[in-house]
Design a protein around this motif. Sequence first.
Motif, PDB file in Angstrom:
ATOM      1  N   THR A  88      22.218   4.967  -4.454  1.00 15.85           N
ATOM      2  CA  THR A  88      21.372   6.226  -4.731  1.00 15.85           C
ATOM      3  C   THR A  88      19.966   5.921  -4.549  1.00 15.85           C
ATOM      4  OG1 THR A  88      23.104   7.170  -6.021  1.00 15.85           O
ATOM      5  CG2 THR A  88      20.977   8.334  -6.078  1.00 15.85           C
ATOM      6  N   VAL A  89      19.327   6.419  -3.384  1.00 17.52           N
ATOM      7  CA  VAL A  89      17.824   6.194  -3.484  1.00 17.52           C
ATOM      8  C   VAL A  89      17.151   7.409  -3.903  1.00 17.52           C
ATOM      9  CG1 VAL A  89      16.117   5.782  -1.930  1.00 17.52           C
ATOM     10  CG2 VAL A  89      18.185   4.663  -1.747  1.00 17.52           C
ATOM     11  N   PHE A  90      16.247   7.541  -4.763  1.00 16.71           N
ATOM     12  CA  PHE A  90      15.716   8.749  -5.460  1.00 16.71           C
ATOM     13  C   PHE A  90      14.759   9.212  -4.338  1.00 16.71           C
ATOM     14  CE2 PHE A  90      17.947   7.033  -8.994  1.00 16.71           C
ATOM     15  CZ  PHE A  90      18.333   8.108  -9.889  1.00 16.71           C
ATOM     16  N   ASP A  91      14.680  10.389  -4.262  1.00 17.30           N
ATOM     17  CA  ASP A  91      13.556  11.091  -3.377  1.00 17.30           C
ATOM     18  C   ASP A  91      12.352  11.135  -3.696  1.00 17.30           C
ATOM     19  OD1 ASP A  91      15.654  12.077  -1.524  1.00 17.30           O
ATOM     20  OD2 ASP A  91      15.771  14.054  -2.361  1.00 17.30           O
ATOM     21  N   ASP A  92      12.148  10.870  -5.201  1.00 18.06           N
ATOM     22  CA  ASP A  92      10.837  10.770  -5.660  1.00 18.06           C
ATOM     23  C   ASP A  92      10.273   9.302  -5.637  1.00 18.06           C
ATOM     24  OD1 ASP A  92      10.825  13.511  -6.557  1.00 18.06           O
ATOM     25  OD2 ASP A  92      11.689  12.773  -8.657  1.00 18.06           O
ATOM     26  N   GLU A  93       8.979   9.224  -5.319  1.00 17.07           N
ATOM     27  CA  GLU A  93       8.241   7.981  -5.343  1.00 17.07           C
ATOM     28  C   GLU A  93       7.527   7.794  -6.490  1.00 17.07           C
ATOM     29  OE1 GLU A  93       6.278   7.219  -1.607  1.00 17.07           O
ATOM     30  OE2 GLU A  93       8.243   7.224  -0.566  1.00 17.07           O
ATOM     31  N   ASN A 152       0.665  -1.293  -0.049  1.00 21.26           N
ATOM     32  CA  ASN A 152       0.031  -0.027   0.074  1.00 21.26           C
ATOM     33  C   ASN A 152       0.866   1.343  -0.122  1.00 21.26           C
ATOM     34  OD1 ASN A 152      -2.490  -1.398   0.229  1.00 21.26           O
ATOM     35  ND2 ASN A 152      -2.094  -1.825   2.419  1.00 21.26           N
ATOM     36  N   THR A 153       1.927   1.370  -0.708  1.00 23.83           N
ATOM     37  CA  THR A 153       2.839   2.244  -0.658  1.00 23.83           C
ATOM     38  C   THR A 153       3.227   2.532  -2.151  1.00 23.83           C
ATOM     39  OG1 THR A 153       5.053   1.238  -0.273  1.00 23.83           O
ATOM     40  CG2 THR A 153       3.746   2.254   1.787  1.00 23.83           C
ATOM     41  N   SER A 154       3.742   3.488  -2.578  1.00 24.71           N
ATOM     42  CA  SER A 154       4.345   4.223  -3.578  1.00 24.71           C
ATOM     43  C   SER A 154       5.978   3.268  -4.036  1.00 24.71           C
ATOM     44  CB  SER A 154       4.737   5.334  -3.810  1.00 24.71           C
ATOM     45  OG  SER A 154       3.541   5.955  -3.799  1.00 24.71           O
ATOM     46  N   TRP A 155       6.231   3.245  -5.109  1.00 20.45           N
ATOM     47  CA  TRP A 155       7.445   2.214  -5.514  1.00 20.45           C
ATOM     48  C   TRP A 155       8.758   3.276  -5.260  1.00 20.45           C
ATOM     49  CZ3 TRP A 155       7.658  -2.522  -6.683  1.00 20.45           C
ATOM     50  CH2 TRP A 155       6.339  -3.126  -6.937  1.00 20.45           C
ATOM     51  N   ILE A 156       9.663   2.623  -4.666  1.00 16.11           N
ATOM     52  CA  ILE A 156      11.063   3.302  -4.273  1.00 16.11           C
ATOM     53  C   ILE A 156      12.085   2.949  -5.340  1.00 16.11           C
ATOM     54  CG2 ILE A 156      12.903   3.777  -2.673  1.00 16.11           C
ATOM     55  CD1 ILE A 156      10.381   4.874  -1.913  1.00 16.11           C
ATOM     56  N   LEU A 157      12.799   3.871  -6.042  1.00 14.75           N
ATOM     57  CA  LEU A 157      13.916   3.500  -7.015  1.00 14.75           C
ATOM     58  C   LEU A 157      15.276   3.657  -6.056  1.00 14.75           C
ATOM     59  CD1 LEU A 157      15.093   3.144  -9.864  1.00 14.75           C
ATOM     60  CD2 LEU A 157      14.527   5.902  -9.828  1.00 14.75           C
ATOM     61  N   ALA A 200       4.235   5.769  -8.838  1.00 12.87           N
ATOM     62  CA  ALA A 200       2.881   5.287  -8.706  1.00 12.87           C
ATOM     63  C   ALA A 200       2.903   3.856  -9.212  1.00 12.87           C
ATOM     64  CB  ALA A 200       1.982   6.072  -9.648  1.00 12.87           C
ATOM     65  N   THR A 201       3.952   3.542 -10.350  1.00 14.96           N
ATOM     66  CA  THR A 201       4.154   1.976 -10.734  1.00 14.96           C
ATOM     67  C   THR A 201       5.748   1.814 -10.885  1.00 14.96           C
ATOM     68  OG1 THR A 201       4.196   2.848 -13.281  1.00 14.96           O
ATOM     69  CG2 THR A 201       2.108   2.445 -12.101  1.00 14.96           C
ATOM     70  N   ASP A 202       6.010   0.591 -10.915  1.00 15.77           N
ATOM     71  CA  ASP A 202       7.465   0.173 -10.907  1.00 15.77           C
ATOM     72  C   ASP A 202       7.760   0.503 -12.504  1.00 15.77           C
ATOM     73  OD1 ASP A 202       5.659  -1.715 -12.248  1.00 15.77           O
ATOM     74  OD2 ASP A 202       6.781  -3.507 -11.320  1.00 15.77           O
ATOM     75  N   SER A 203       6.886   0.507 -13.507  1.00 16.03           N
ATOM     76  CA  SER A 203       7.497   0.606 -14.837  1.00 16.03           C
ATOM     77  C   SER A 203       7.715   2.262 -15.106  1.00 16.03           C
ATOM     78  CB  SER A 203       6.440   0.323 -15.988  1.00 16.03           C
ATOM     79  OG  SER A 203       5.044   0.758 -15.782  1.00 16.03           O
ATOM     80  N   GLU A 204       7.204   3.068 -14.516  1.00 16.74           N
ATOM     81  CA  GLU A 204       7.342   4.527 -14.200  1.00 16.74           C
ATOM     82  C   GLU A 204       8.667   4.734 -13.650  1.00 16.74           C
ATOM     83  OE1 GLU A 204       5.585   8.415 -11.643  1.00 16.74           O
ATOM     84  OE2 GLU A 204       4.111   7.030 -12.502  1.00 16.74           O
ATOM     85  N   ALA A 205       9.116   4.042 -12.607  1.00 13.28           N
ATOM     86  CA  ALA A 205      10.406   4.429 -11.904  1.00 13.28           C
ATOM     87  C   ALA A 205      11.427   3.656 -12.887  1.00 13.28           C
ATOM     88  CB  ALA A 205      10.269   3.429 -10.737  1.00 13.28           C
ATOM     89  N   LEU A 206      11.259   2.590 -13.477  1.00 10.09           N
ATOM     90  CA  LEU A 206      12.266   2.063 -14.600  1.00 10.09           C
ATOM     91  C   LEU A 206      12.472   3.039 -15.653  1.00 10.09           C
ATOM     92  CD1 LEU A 206      14.194  -0.045 -15.519  1.00 10.09           C
ATOM     93  CD2 LEU A 206      12.115  -1.056 -16.499  1.00 10.09           C
ATOM     94  N   ASN A 207      11.347   3.611 -16.166  1.00  5.89           N
ATOM     95  CA  ASN A 207      11.452   4.534 -17.465  1.00  5.89           C
ATOM     96  C   ASN A 207      12.225   5.943 -16.947  1.00  5.89           C
ATOM     97  OD1 ASN A 207      10.148   2.995 -19.074  1.00  5.89           O
ATOM     98  ND2 ASN A 207       7.966   3.930 -18.947  1.00  5.89           N
ATOM     99  N   TYR A 208      11.866   6.660 -15.833  1.00  8.15           N
ATOM    100  CA  TYR A 208      12.486   7.500 -15.336  1.00  8.15           C
ATOM    101  C   TYR A 208      14.071   7.160 -15.254  1.00  8.15           C
ATOM    102  CZ  TYR A 208      14.131  10.952 -12.061  1.00  8.15           C
ATOM    103  OH  TYR A 208      14.374  12.141 -11.642  1.00  8.15           O
TER     104      TYR A 208
END
Length: 70
Positions: free
Chosen positions: A49-54, A34-39, A56-64
Amino acid sequence: MQDYDEKDLIDSALNQKYTKDGKSVEIHIYRMPNTSWILDVVDSYGNSTVFDDEFATDSEALNYVIEEIE
């Protein structure tokens, strides 16, 4: 607020090693229930390096992170 511990961690199926121009990083994407994805990106020296932004989806994190690397 729900208390979680490490056993509740959900790893993304998109976790991978990514290589560009002969340099590789490990891409880790994860979340708790029940939380957002962490990169988290780990370089060849073991620096994380842990990104500050969270995300909504894991694919969004990967694309970023791929866009940032490119």
